[in-house]
Motif scaffolding. Structure first.
Motif, short mmCIF file in Angstrom:
data_model
loop_
_atom_site.label_atom_id
_atom_site.label_comp_id
_atom_site.label_asym_id
_atom_site.label_seq_id
_atom_site.Cartn_x
_atom_site.Cartn_y
_atom_site.Cartn_z
N VAL A 88 0.83 -1.21 0.00
CA VAL A 88 0.00 0.00 0.00
C VAL A 88 0.87 1.26 0.00
O VAL A 88 2.09 1.19 0.12
CB VAL A 88 -1.01 -0.03 1.17
CG1 VAL A 88 -2.05 -1.12 0.93
CG2 VAL A 88 -0.33 -0.20 2.50
N GLU A 110 -4.35 4.55 -5.35
CA GLU A 110 -5.46 4.51 -4.39
C GLU A 110 -5.30 3.40 -3.35
O GLU A 110 -6.18 3.19 -2.53
CB GLU A 110 -6.79 4.28 -5.13
CG GLU A 110 -7.14 5.35 -6.15
CD GLU A 110 -7.29 6.73 -5.51
OE1 GLU A 110 -7.98 6.83 -4.50
OE2 GLU A 110 -6.67 7.68 -6.03
N ALA A 111 -4.21 2.66 -3.40
CA ALA A 111 -3.98 1.59 -2.42
C ALA A 111 -3.61 2.24 -1.08
O ALA A 111 -2.44 2.50 -0.80
CB ALA A 111 -2.89 0.65 -2.91
N GLY A 112 -4.59 2.55 -0.29
CA GLY A 112 -4.39 3.31 0.95
C GLY A 112 -4.38 2.42 2.17
O GLY A 112 -3.95 1.27 2.13
N CYS A 113 -4.89 2.97 3.28
CA CYS A 113 -4.90 2.22 4.55
C CYS A 113 -5.79 2.99 5.51
O CYS A 113 -5.63 4.21 5.65
CB CYS A 113 -3.48 2.11 5.09
SG CYS A 113 -3.38 1.46 6.76
N HIS A 286 -7.46 -2.46 0.10
CA HIS A 286 -6.36 -1.62 -0.40
C HIS A 286 -5.24 -2.50 -0.97
O HIS A 286 -4.74 -2.24 -2.06
CB HIS A 286 -5.83 -0.72 0.71
CG HIS A 286 -6.92 -0.02 1.45
ND1 HIS A 286 -7.63 1.01 0.87
CD2 HIS A 286 -7.46 -0.22 2.68
CE1 HIS A 286 -8.55 1.42 1.74
NE2 HIS A 286 -8.47 0.68 2.83
N ARG A 289 -5.94 -3.94 -4.39
CA ARG A 289 -5.88 -3.09 -5.58
C ARG A 289 -4.65 -3.43 -6.44
O ARG A 289 -4.58 -3.05 -7.60
CB ARG A 289 -5.80 -1.61 -5.18
CG ARG A 289 -7.14 -1.05 -4.79
CD ARG A 289 -6.98 0.42 -4.44
NE ARG A 289 -8.28 1.02 -4.26
CZ ARG A 289 -9.01 1.56 -5.23
NH1 ARG A 289 -8.56 1.61 -6.45
NH2 ARG A 289 -10.18 2.08 -4.97
#
Ligand code: 13P
Ligand code: SF4
Length: 327
Positions: A88, A110-113, A286, A289
């Motif tokens: 992420v 957009e790979a968040g947390c 996430h 993704r």
């Protein structure tokens, strides 16, 4: 013809994961895997993959795998020109902080947390004002802007050592309330917490652990420290994702359950065909993704390049490097 060639070239990789990935799925993966292996050579790139990545990424194309702490160290030490982070965004930012001269790519911006989203730099300044003089220990699952406001970082693999390294009776630890409370239960250092939670681990409950024990007699329960403290209290072992892997390798519990993200069980189970993994499944949307398709595009199109705002890099790096000097 092209697909047949890619299938033939990737057959040895498929052999490693055939117990988990059906052949029909692999036929759809082989072309991307083959292209990624070529692109890595052409671009002098490495792929760093977190333990939560799916088996075709983790066992198929990754060069280095591990928990957040291991990935940070690997990112610091690699000589490759390009680092692709199969993880992420905060992991990619940490890699860039520690190796600023390399190109760091994340296949999906957009790979968040949920933890990184739970706190801002202004929140830290307010906490400092409310608790003057207390050092701020910040989980790596945060933005570079939040790290830049911190005294030192930690991961789930070194949180207790970091807290105790400061030699003070009281610290602020953020943003994961559960990690902070789980560490507080192991140390004499008093910890001021922040109400951030991991959306994956907060879903596990103590009732679920009891049900698992009843349904699967003898099951050994391993829980990530982002789980609520009452879940960790019901578990047989709690540790980072690497800590859980090491526990399985050492103790080889015949029947076990990992209370963490689903893909972790797949990846560990592949190395232990003789163990019976029970698999309740909580997915991290996430982490999911990241796919073979966007890893391939990342290498083909040099995207998405991770940059750190000038002014934030030096203080954020200092907090991460201070952590790495502890453990
Ligand atoms: P680890 O550092 O234990 O791999 O944890 C990272 C993470 O995001 C867990 O949810
Ligand atoms: Fe963040 Fe939780 Fe996903 Fe880890 S599992 S990246 S802590 S939301």
């Amino acid at each position: 013809m092209g697909r047949e060639t890619a299938l033939a070239r990737t057959e040895a990789i498929y052999e490693r994961i055939r117990r988990i990935v059906p052949r029909a799925e692999w036929i759809g993966f082989a072309d991307d895997v083959d292209a990624i292996l070529r692109l890595k050579r052409e671009r002098n790139a490495v792929i760093l993959a977190h333990n939560y990545q799916t088996p075709e990424i983790f066992h198929g194309v990754a060069d280095l795998v591990g928990d957040s702490l291991a990935l940070a160290r690997m990112a610091r030490d690699t000589e490759a020109e390009v680092i692709v982070m199969a993880g992420v965004h905060f992991m990619a930012e940490t890699a860039k902080l520690l190796n600023p001269d390399r190109t760091v790519l994340i296949p999906d911006m957009e790979a968040g947390c949920s933890l990184a989203d739970s706190i801002t730099p202004a929140d830290i300044r307010a906490l400092r004002a409310a608790h003057p003089g207390l050092p701020v220990v910040t989980y790596v699952n945060t933005s570079a802007a939040v790290k830049a406001e911190s005294d030192i970082c930690c991961t789930s693999g070194n949180a207790r050592a970091v807290v105790e390294s400061l030699g003070v009776p009281r610290v602020i630890m953020l943003p994961d309330e559960y990690l902070a409370r789980n560490i507080a239960a192991e140390t004499d250092v008093e910890i001021v917490t922040w109400p951030g939670h991991c959306e994956v681990h907060e879903r596990f409950t103590p009732a679920e652990v009891r049900e698992l024990r009843e349904a699967y007699p003898g099951v050994v329960v391993l829980a990530h420290p982002e789980c609520p403290p009452d879940v960790v209290a019901e578990a047989d072992f709690s540790g980072s994702t690497a800590g859980m892997s090491a526990y399985v390798a050492t103790h080889k519990p015949p029947r076990l359950v990992l209370l963490t993200e689903c893909s972790m069980s797949d990846n560990v189970a592949l190395g232990h065909p003789d163990l019976d993994f029970i698999r309740p499944c909580n997915l991290c949307p996430h982490m999911k993704r990241i796919t073979l398709g966007n890893i391939r595009r990342a290498l083909e199109e040099n995207r998405h390049e991770v940059t750190i705002e000038t002014g934030l890099a030096a203080p954020a790096r200092r907090a991460v490097e201070r952590m790495l000097a502890v453990a």
